[in-house]
Scaffold this motif. Structure first.
Motif, PDB file in Angstrom:
ATOM      1  N   GLU A 134     -12.598  18.189  -0.130  1.00  0.00           N
ATOM      2  CA  GLU A 134     -12.942  17.772  -1.600  1.00  0.00           C
ATOM      3  C   GLU A 134     -12.927  16.176  -1.653  1.00  0.00           C
ATOM      4  OE1 GLU A 134     -11.064  19.712  -4.577  1.00  0.00           O
ATOM      5  OE2 GLU A 134     -10.964  21.710  -3.472  1.00  0.00           O
ATOM      6  N   LEU A 135     -12.219  15.557  -0.990  1.00  0.00           N
ATOM      7  CA  LEU A 135     -12.220  13.817  -0.762  1.00  0.00           C
ATOM      8  C   LEU A 135     -13.726  13.513   0.078  1.00  0.00           C
ATOM      9  CD1 LEU A 135      -8.760  12.842  -0.574  1.00  0.00           C
ATOM     10  CD2 LEU A 135     -10.022  12.973  -2.578  1.00  0.00           C
ATOM     11  N   LYS A 136     -14.355  12.738  -0.743  1.00  0.00           N
ATOM     12  CA  LYS A 136     -15.766  12.604   0.141  1.00  0.00           C
ATOM     13  C   LYS A 136     -15.829  11.211   0.735  1.00  0.00           C
ATOM     14  CE  LYS A 136     -17.806  16.154  -1.528  1.00  0.00           C
ATOM     15  NZ  LYS A 136     -17.843  17.258  -0.936  1.00  0.00           N
ATOM     16  N   SER A 137     -14.849  11.173   1.943  1.00  0.00           N
ATOM     17  CA  SER A 137     -14.702   9.965   2.903  1.00  0.00           C
ATOM     18  C   SER A 137     -14.663  10.204   4.333  1.00  0.00           C
ATOM     19  CB  SER A 137     -13.395   9.445   2.161  1.00  0.00           C
ATOM     20  OG  SER A 137     -13.080   8.225   3.095  1.00  0.00           O
ATOM     21  N   PRO A 138     -15.440   9.422   4.967  1.00  0.00           N
ATOM     22  CA  PRO A 138     -15.453   9.856   6.232  1.00  0.00           C
ATOM     23  C   PRO A 138     -14.218   9.574   7.083  1.00  0.00           C
ATOM     24  CG  PRO A 138     -16.730   8.027   5.786  1.00  0.00           C
ATOM     25  CD  PRO A 138     -16.440   8.436   4.550  1.00  0.00           C
ATOM     26  N   LEU A 139     -13.333   8.768   6.209  1.00  0.00           N
ATOM     27  CA  LEU A 139     -11.793   8.735   6.910  1.00  0.00           C
ATOM     28  C   LEU A 139     -11.042   9.849   6.997  1.00  0.00           C
ATOM     29  CD1 LEU A 139     -10.130   6.536   7.941  1.00  0.00           C
ATOM     30  CD2 LEU A 139      -9.218   6.050   5.468  1.00  0.00           C
ATOM     31  N   CYS A 140     -11.362  10.725   6.157  1.00  0.00           N
ATOM     32  CA  CYS A 140     -10.503  12.062   5.892  1.00  0.00           C
ATOM     33  C   CYS A 140     -11.053  13.263   6.849  1.00  0.00           C
ATOM     34  CB  CYS A 140     -10.590  12.589   4.480  1.00  0.00           C
ATOM     35  SG  CYS A 140      -9.812  11.305   3.292  1.00  0.00           S
ATOM     36  N   GLN A 141     -12.046  12.827   7.546  1.00  0.00           N
ATOM     37  CA  GLN A 141     -12.805  13.830   8.485  1.00  0.00           C
ATOM     38  C   GLN A 141     -11.688  14.421   9.544  1.00  0.00           C
ATOM     39  OE1 GLN A 141     -16.385  12.267   9.850  1.00  0.00           O
ATOM     40  NE2 GLN A 141     -17.630  13.949   9.397  1.00  0.00           N
ATOM     41  N   TYR A 142     -11.015  13.396   9.754  1.00  0.00           N
ATOM     42  CA  TYR A 142     -10.099  14.076  11.194  1.00  0.00           C
ATOM     43  C   TYR A 142      -8.557  13.766  11.012  1.00  0.00           C
ATOM     44  CZ  TYR A 142     -14.748  13.453  13.628  1.00  0.00           C
ATOM     45  OH  TYR A 142     -15.845  13.850  14.031  1.00  0.00           O
ATOM     46  N   ALA A 143      -8.281  14.185   9.489  1.00  0.00           N
ATOM     47  CA  ALA A 143      -6.970  13.922   9.153  1.00  0.00           C
ATOM     48  C   ALA A 143      -6.343  15.314   9.236  1.00  0.00           C
ATOM     49  CB  ALA A 143      -7.000  13.322   7.454  1.00  0.00           C
ATOM     50  N   LYS A 159      14.544  18.105  -4.156  1.00  0.00           N
ATOM     51  CA  LYS A 159      15.495  19.548  -4.774  1.00  0.00           C
ATOM     52  C   LYS A 159      15.020  19.901  -6.153  1.00  0.00           C
ATOM     53  CE  LYS A 159      19.595  18.538  -2.194  1.00  0.00           C
ATOM     54  NZ  LYS A 159      21.274  18.557  -2.107  1.00  0.00           N
ATOM     55  N   ASP A 160      14.540  19.095  -6.825  1.00  0.00           N
ATOM     56  CA  ASP A 160      14.095  19.407  -8.041  1.00  0.00           C
ATOM     57  C   ASP A 160      12.613  19.510  -8.333  1.00  0.00           C
ATOM     58  OD1 ASP A 160      13.368  16.923  -8.002  1.00  0.00           O
ATOM     59  OD2 ASP A 160      14.171  16.166  -9.996  1.00  0.00           O
ATOM     60  N   TYR A 161      11.840  19.676  -7.262  1.00  0.00           N
ATOM     61  CA  TYR A 161      10.404  19.957  -7.086  1.00  0.00           C
ATOM     62  C   TYR A 161       9.632  18.947  -7.782  1.00  0.00           C
ATOM     63  CZ  TYR A 161      12.232  24.487  -5.491  1.00  0.00           C
ATOM     64  OH  TYR A 161      12.807  25.343  -4.920  1.00  0.00           O
ATOM     65  N   SER A 162      10.231  17.707  -8.236  1.00  0.00           N
ATOM     66  CA  SER A 162       9.274  16.718  -8.967  1.00  0.00           C
ATOM     67  C   SER A 162       8.576  15.635  -7.786  1.00  0.00           C
ATOM     68  CB  SER A 162      10.319  15.938  -9.702  1.00  0.00           C
ATOM     69  OG  SER A 162      11.253  15.288  -9.130  1.00  0.00           O
ATOM     70  N   TYR A 163       9.037  15.573  -6.671  1.00  0.00           N
ATOM     71  CA  TYR A 163       8.555  14.430  -5.522  1.00  0.00           C
ATOM     72  C   TYR A 163       8.245  15.261  -4.473  1.00  0.00           C
ATOM     73  CZ  TYR A 163      10.184  10.913  -8.839  1.00  0.00           C
ATOM     74  OH  TYR A 163      10.374  10.375 -10.107  1.00  0.00           O
ATOM     75  N   CYS A 164       7.106  14.754  -3.803  1.00  0.00           N
ATOM     76  CA  CYS A 164       6.772  15.327  -2.548  1.00  0.00           C
ATOM     77  C   CYS A 164       6.296  14.515  -1.646  1.00  0.00           C
ATOM     78  CB  CYS A 164       5.370  16.406  -2.857  1.00  0.00           C
ATOM     79  SG  CYS A 164       5.233  17.433  -1.567  1.00  0.00           S
ATOM     80  N   LYS A 165       6.841  14.152  -0.310  1.00  0.00           N
ATOM     81  CA  LYS A 165       6.317  13.375   0.669  1.00  0.00           C
ATOM     82  C   LYS A 165       5.629  14.036   1.659  1.00  0.00           C
ATOM     83  CE  LYS A 165      10.496  10.293   1.022  1.00  0.00           C
ATOM     84  NZ  LYS A 165      11.628   9.919   1.665  1.00  0.00           N
ATOM     85  N   ILE A 166       4.184  13.509   1.626  1.00  0.00           N
ATOM     86  CA  ILE A 166       3.302  14.109   2.776  1.00  0.00           C
ATOM     87  C   ILE A 166       3.136  13.374   4.089  1.00  0.00           C
ATOM     88  CG2 ILE A 166       1.217  15.086   2.844  1.00  0.00           C
ATOM     89  CD1 ILE A 166       1.408  15.553  -0.204  1.00  0.00           C
ATOM     90  N   TYR A 167       3.369  13.847   5.013  1.00  0.00           N
ATOM     91  CA  TYR A 167       3.143  13.182   6.197  1.00  0.00           C
ATOM     92  C   TYR A 167       1.996  13.511   6.933  1.00  0.00           C
ATOM     93  CZ  TYR A 167       8.127  12.062   5.825  1.00  0.00           C
ATOM     94  OH  TYR A 167       9.291  11.529   5.368  1.00  0.00           O
ATOM     95  N   VAL A 168       1.049  12.724   6.981  1.00  0.00           N
ATOM     96  CA  VAL A 168      -0.277  12.816   7.683  1.00  0.00           C
ATOM     97  C   VAL A 168      -0.486  11.930   9.059  1.00  0.00           C
ATOM     98  CG1 VAL A 168      -1.281  13.251   5.234  1.00  0.00           C
ATOM     99  CG2 VAL A 168      -1.147  10.913   6.259  1.00  0.00           C
ATOM    100  N   SER A 169      -1.553  12.626   9.590  1.00  0.00           N
ATOM    101  CA  SER A 169      -1.777  11.749  10.632  1.00  0.00           C
ATOM    102  C   SER A 169      -3.473  11.884  11.143  1.00  0.00           C
ATOM    103  CB  SER A 169      -1.242  12.335  12.149  1.00  0.00           C
ATOM    104  OG  SER A 169      -1.593  13.739  12.332  1.00  0.00           O
ATOM    105  N   HIS A 170      -3.932  11.092  11.904  1.00  0.00           N
ATOM    106  CA  HIS A 170      -5.290  10.750  12.163  1.00  0.00           C
ATOM    107  C   HIS A 170      -5.658  11.164  13.570  1.00  0.00           C
ATOM    108  CE1 HIS A 170      -9.405   9.445  11.746  1.00  0.00           C
ATOM    109  NE2 HIS A 170      -9.381   9.667  10.735  1.00  0.00           N
ATOM    110  N   LEU A 171      -6.901  11.760  13.752  1.00  0.00           N
ATOM    111  CA  LEU A 171      -7.050  12.002  15.271  1.00  0.00           C
ATOM    112  C   LEU A 171      -7.120  10.657  15.997  1.00  0.00           C
ATOM    113  CD1 LEU A 171      -7.621  14.456  17.274  1.00  0.00           C
ATOM    114  CD2 LEU A 171     -10.194  13.847  16.650  1.00  0.00           C
ATOM    115  N   ARG A 172      -7.581   9.474  15.383  1.00  0.00           N
ATOM    116  CA  ARG A 172      -7.618   8.276  15.995  1.00  0.00           C
ATOM    117  C   ARG A 172      -6.246   7.592  15.352  1.00  0.00           C
ATOM    118  NH1 ARG A 172     -12.729   5.479  14.306  1.00  0.00           N
ATOM    119  NH2 ARG A 172     -11.941   5.948  12.314  1.00  0.00           N
ATOM    120  N   PRO A 173      -5.391   7.229  16.282  1.00  0.00           N
ATOM    121  CA  PRO A 173      -4.203   6.737  15.801  1.00  0.00           C
ATOM    122  C   PRO A 173      -4.338   5.113  15.048  1.00  0.00           C
ATOM    123  CG  PRO A 173      -3.963   7.383  18.051  1.00  0.00           C
ATOM    124  CD  PRO A 173      -5.324   7.446  17.817  1.00  0.00           C
TER     125      PRO A 173
END
Length: 131
Positions: free
Chosen positions: A23-32, A41-55
């Motif tokens: 849904e994000l139209k960016s070439p940067l997100c292609q290999y994410a 604990k209270d479900y209000s914050y979320c840390k999302i760890y992402v990586s890319h095929l090219r470091p």
């Protein structure tokens, strides 16, 4: 996963991954890829760890995702049926780089000949004879 928090984290991981890739139209997100999701604990914050095929593109990806975090959160809220959609924060996942470094250290250690006490004594005695 039998616990509620684990199920929600899994749903968020799957849906955020789909949002980033399709849904994000960016070439940067292609290999994410979304590697891990951690919620408070209270479900209000979320840390999302992402990586890319090219470091080398990992930092740019994290920056892009953090600037679009509100858009991703609103798209996530449309897909999930939970009471409160958490605030999203994206971080670079460095587990693979750390694992690669550990593998290199292990290979180097295996390639070198291990020293025994006898080897150390011989070095010490030959070092004193040379002086």
């Amino acid at each position: 996963m039998a616990d509620k928090k684990g199920r929600i984290q899994e749903l968020i991981q799957r849906n955020v991954s789909e949002i980033i890739l399709f849904e994000l139209k960016s070439p940067l997100c292609q290999y994410a890829s979304v590697n891990e999701v951690r919620m408070s604990k209270d479900y209000s914050y979320c840390k999302i760890y992402v990586s890319h095929l090219r470091p080398e593109a990992g930092d740019a990806l994290v920056s892009f995702l953090n600037t679009n975090a509100k858009k991703i959160r609103s798209l996530l809220a449309q897909k999930l049926s939970i009471y409160k959609t958490p605030e999203l924060a994206f971080y670079k996942d460095e587990v693979y780089e750390k694992a690669r470094h550990i593998d290199q250290v292990i290979e180097k250690a295996l390639a070198s000949k291990p020293k025994t006490l006898k080897d150390l004594e011989e070095e010490k005695s030959s070092g004193t004879k040379k002086k």
